[in-house]
Design a protein around this motif. Structure first.
Motif, PDB file in Angstrom:
ATOM      1  N   PHE A   1      -1.270   5.829-119.942  1.00 58.23           N
ATOM      2  CA  PHE A   1      -2.283   4.679-120.150  1.00 58.23           C
ATOM      3  C   PHE A   1      -2.710   4.262-118.522  1.00 58.23           C
TER       4      PHE A   1
ATOM      5  N   VAL B   1       1.908  -0.967-129.961  1.00 60.35           N
ATOM      6  CA  VAL B   1       2.080  -2.451-129.281  1.00 60.35           C
ATOM      7  C   VAL B   1       0.924  -2.809-128.608  1.00 60.35           C
ATOM      8  N   PHE B   2       0.333  -1.769-127.858  1.00 59.08           N
ATOM      9  CA  PHE B   2      -0.875  -1.976-127.029  1.00 59.08           C
ATOM     10  C   PHE B   2      -2.123  -2.532-128.003  1.00 59.08           C
TER      11      PHE B   2
ATOM     12  N   ALA C   1       7.428   0.263-133.744  1.00 61.68           N
ATOM     13  CA  ALA C   1       6.185   0.765-132.950  1.00 61.68           C
ATOM     14  C   ALA C   1       6.306   1.384-131.640  1.00 61.68           C
TER      15      ALA C   1
ATOM     16  N   LYS D   1       3.350  -4.100-118.384  1.00 64.49           N
ATOM     17  CA  LYS D   1       4.128  -4.257-119.716  1.00 64.49           C
ATOM     18  C   LYS D   1       5.158  -2.929-119.943  1.00 64.49           C
ATOM     19  N   LEU D   2       4.746  -1.903-118.994  1.00 65.58           N
ATOM     20  CA  LEU D   2       5.555  -0.640-119.287  1.00 65.58           C
ATOM     21  C   LEU D   2       6.331  -0.399-118.082  1.00 65.58           C
TER      22      LEU D   2
ATOM     23  N   GLY E   1       3.908   5.318-119.501  1.00 64.73           N
ATOM     24  CA  GLY E   1       3.262   4.670-118.573  1.00 64.73           C
ATOM     25  C   GLY E   1       1.963   5.459-117.890  1.00 64.73           C
TER      26      GLY E   1
ATOM     27  N   ASP F   1       7.773 -10.757-123.449  1.00 62.86           N
ATOM     28  CA  ASP F   1       8.657  -9.403-123.867  1.00 62.86           C
ATOM     29  C   ASP F   1       9.286  -9.248-125.010  1.00 62.86           C
ATOM     30  N   GLU F   2       9.603 -10.431-125.622  1.00 66.62           N
ATOM     31  CA  GLU F   2      10.462 -10.460-126.767  1.00 66.62           C
ATOM     32  C   GLU F   2       9.457 -10.077-127.931  1.00 66.62           C
TER      33      GLU F   2
ATOM     34  N   MET G   1       0.919  -9.882-118.458  1.00 66.98           N
ATOM     35  CA  MET G   1       2.224 -10.213-118.070  1.00 66.98           C
ATOM     36  C   MET G   1       2.772 -11.374-118.895  1.00 66.98           C
ATOM     37  N   GLN G   2       1.926 -12.369-119.340  1.00 65.59           N
ATOM     38  CA  GLN G   2       2.247 -13.341-119.830  1.00 65.59           C
ATOM     39  C   GLN G   2       2.592 -13.223-121.236  1.00 65.59           C
TER      40      GLN G   2
ATOM     41  N   ARG H   1       3.925 -13.320-107.965  1.00 61.75           N
ATOM     42  CA  ARG H   1       5.146 -12.683-108.640  1.00 61.75           C
ATOM     43  C   ARG H   1       4.592 -11.235-108.754  1.00 61.75           C
TER      44      ARG H   1
ATOM     45  N   ARG I   1       9.057  -3.097-131.063  1.00 60.63           N
ATOM     46  CA  ARG I   1       9.447  -1.822-130.793  1.00 60.63           C
ATOM     47  C   ARG I   1      10.873  -1.465-131.701  1.00 60.63           C
TER      48      ARG I   1
ATOM     49  N   VAL J   1      15.400  -7.100-121.448  1.00 61.47           N
ATOM     50  CA  VAL J   1      14.537  -6.903-122.717  1.00 61.47           C
ATOM     51  C   VAL J   1      14.385  -5.469-122.450  1.00 61.47           C
ATOM     52  N   PRO J   2      14.223  -4.767-123.507  1.00 62.47           N
ATOM     53  CA  PRO J   2      14.011  -3.114-123.348  1.00 62.47           C
ATOM     54  C   PRO J   2      12.344  -2.843-123.465  1.00 62.47           C
ATOM     55  N   ARG J   3      12.002  -2.226-122.274  1.00 65.10           N
ATOM     56  CA  ARG J   3      10.469  -1.787-122.281  1.00 65.10           C
ATOM     57  C   ARG J   3      10.210  -0.344-122.377  1.00 65.10           C
ATOM     58  N   PHE J   4       9.178  -0.029-122.913  1.00 68.55           N
ATOM     59  CA  PHE J   4       8.860   1.466-123.134  1.00 68.55           C
ATOM     60  C   PHE J   4       8.988   1.828-121.722  1.00 68.55           C
TER      61      PHE J   4
ATOM     62  N   ALA K   1       9.462  -6.312-127.593  1.00 66.69           N
ATOM     63  CA  ALA K   1      10.982  -5.865-128.412  1.00 66.69           C
ATOM     64  C   ALA K   1      11.007  -5.557-129.696  1.00 66.69           C
TER      65      ALA K   1
END
Lengths: 298, 295
Positions: free
Chosen positions: A19, B200-201, B195, B117-118, A16, B184-185, B180-181, A296, B191, A9-12, B188
């Motif tokens: 933020f 997104v934040f 955005a 998330k980043l 980073g 991610d979809e 984290m919960q 995790r 994005r 899944v692509p992330r930014f 995505a």
């Protein structure tokens, strides 16, 4: 850290640090740097005009310092008195309250958490009165029931346990919330199966509840130990200089006394802090070893 | 359930008795937990002579607000040039706790998003540092922080009371675990719609993280409200005391332990926090459980 999730899944990948920055600045300035500086200070002699490297001299001094060993002994005494008691009480209360339903759970969670909310100073003030030899509630109760009255905070054999009671009174709220939440996570089918196998309530508790609460128990034991290692407020407010006969002084109290009463011996206090750091760091690492597989990171 | 209806009558009676006994034991334990606070609150309504009565008055027979008048007023001379600036202590505590709470929510939300998330170089190290400092005792940094505050000339000032708590490592950890919960979809998809990380934040992750942010707000507020050691060290002037410091000094400064006055001070420190707790109980429970079980 890099798991499959990031690749699929692509992330930014940019922004980073932008933020992170608002937290990173105060984190470095007021959390990380003071921590490092605090450990370093222990190896120096800090004077008004100059600061001189003295290696392990402060630690040599600690080894021969009877009041420091009294503080270590008392701190361990607090841990031994408070941590198992809190574990047993909070587990017992949670196990009994849980099946009583939502209202009972909310009520008792509330009742035991209120002292946590009240905080150390408020409770210390009122316990000072409760323990008072002449005007205290405790001596009134023990006096009329058993005919016994003590100078609770003034005797070497009762002072430490008395303070431990105060610490226990504000330590139950958090573990009870944790155990109640953990009990809610146990599938009811397990109890059903145990019941069909003919296990009574006690055996169900021993063979189903207790093993499944192991992670929660471990968390409670570790956080309580870390918390009790830092006992300070009760010693400062309920005793005279950690007395009687250094019988209640703890490591943090010793640090405070060394650095902020007219001694102003900053480097020697910092060395005491480093001992605390090593002790609690070891406990934290042990916890990660024990629970680490379940944490995790990604 | 068939199994239960077949149970003999005596055993259900026994179970009922057992349940009653359990309730009784629990009520006694809960009373023991609450009793000191009851004693404190009622004690604040007693005059010194009533507070020292034997046998003690379980319920104040001549309730009086004299202690509160003494605490907030100042007709009683002597201590601190005849002033008892409890109103100022209340204001100081509120200001300090509100500032710390606001800053904790802000920094935790942003840093939690970055760490959860980043992806960027240094993320693993940053997260590791947060977790490590979360578990280590703050007291180790007490002396360097004190030297820092003295160096900045921040003694007896709000910056001195607030600055060390601007960043709240446990809050960052809590918010990160929560964020984290967020799938991610979802991120995505946003994005692909064009955005950026900020949108997104702001529009997706932040609204979904309200419970965690509520918990951070509450815990940092309570931590600051009940903080003692640091506030004791950086304040020397009575008008800069916070409630815990001022209340504790009520005992050590006066020649005689004025029980009612001390209890009034403690009650003033306790009641606002109790109100916050009653209003936001949900967040307290969530915060404690998230921190423990999702660690």
């Amino acid at each position: 850290m890099s798991s499959a999730a990031i690749e699929t899944v692509p992330r930014f990948r940019r922004g980073g640090w932008m933020f992170l920055l608002p937290a990173a600045i105060p984190f470095v300035a007021f959390v990380l740097w003071p921590l490092i500086h605090g450990v370093a200070l222990g190896f120096f002699d800090v004077q008004l005009r100059e600061t001189r490297f003295i290696g392990l001299e402060n630690y040599h001094r600690l080894i021969g310092d009877e009041t420091f060993w009294a503080a270590v002994k008392n701190t361990c005494g607090f841990v031994v008195l408070v941590v198992p008691t809190v574990w047993v009480l909070s587990l017992g209360v949670s196990a009994v309250v849980f099946p009583m339903g939502r209202w009972a759970r909310s009520f008792f969670r509330f009742a035991f958490y209120v002292p946590v909310v009240a905080g150390g100073v408020c409770l210390a003030m009122v316990w000072l009165w409760i323990f008072d030899q002449r005007y205290g509630l405790l001596n009134h109760v023990t006096g009329s029931l058993l005919g016994l009255e003590f100078d609770w905070l003034g005797r070497t054999d009762t002072a430490l346990p008395s303070l431990a009671v105060v610490v226990i009174s504000w330590s139950l709220g958090q573990p009870i919330i944790i155990f109640l939440a953990a009990l809610g996570g146990i599938p009811p089918e397990l109890y059903e199966a145990a019941r069909i196998d003919g296990a009574g309530p006690l055996r169900r508790f021993w063979h189903v509840t207790l093993p499944l609460l192991r992670p929660a128990s471990l968390f409670v034991l570790v956080t309580q130990t870390i918390g009790v290692f830092q006992v300070f407020v009760v010693v400062l407010l309920l005793t005279v200089n950690g007395g009687p006969a250094h019988g209640t002084r703890t490591i943090v109290y010793g640090m405070y006394e060394t650095a902020f009463t007219p001694m102003y011996d900053f480097d020697y206090a910092a060395a005491q802090g480093s001992v605390l750091l090593v002790a609690l760091g070891t406990i934290a690492i042990l916890q990660f070893r024990l629970l680490g597989r379940k944490t995790r990171l990604d | 359930m068939p199994g239960q209806s077949q149970a003999p009558k005596s055993s259900s009676l026994l179970a009922g008795l057992g349940r009653c006994a359990a309730w009784l034991v629990l009520l006694v334990a809960a009373t023991a937990a609450i009793l000191p606070l009851y004693w404190m609150t009622t004690g604040s309504l007693k005059l010194q002579s009533d507070a020292m009565k034997t046998p003690p008055e379980w319920f104040p027979e001549n309730p009086t607000t004299a202690n509160y008048e003494k605490l907030f007023g100042g007709e009683d001379g002597g201590a601190w040039e005849g002033r008892r600036p409890a109103a100022r202590w209340l204001l100081n505590s509120l200001l300090v706790a509100a500032s710390i709470s606001f800053s904790a929510v802000l920094t935790s939300a942003l840093a939690g998003y970055a760490l959860g998330k980043l992806s960027f170089p240094g993320r693993a190290v940053a997260f590791w540092l947060v977790v490590a400092t979360m578990m280590l005792p703050r007291q180790v940094s007490l002396i360097p922080l004190y030297l820092l505050v003295v160096g900045f000339d921040w003694m007896d000032s709000y910056p001195g009371l607030i600055a060390p708590f601007l960043c709240y490592p446990f809050g960052i950890f809590l918010v990160r675990q929560f964020m984290m919960q967020v799938p991610d979809e979802l991120l995505a998809a946003a994005r692909i719609d064009g955005a950026g990380p900020w949108r997104v934040f702001w529009h997706i992750v932040l609204p979904m993280s309200r419970p965690a942010l509520g918990a951070v707000a509450i815990f940092s507020f309570m931590g600051a409200w009940n903080e003692y050691l640091w506030q004791l060290i950086v304040t020397n002037r009575p008008e800069m005391y916070t409630l815990p410091v001022g209340v504790s000094k009520l005992v050590s400064t006066l020649s005689e332990f004025d029980l009612g006055l001390a209890m009034a001070g403690a009650t003033v420190a306790f009641l606002p926090m109790l109100a916050v707790f009653v209003m936001f109980q949900k967040y307290f429970v969530q915060g404690v459980s998230v921190g423990a079980l999702k660690g």
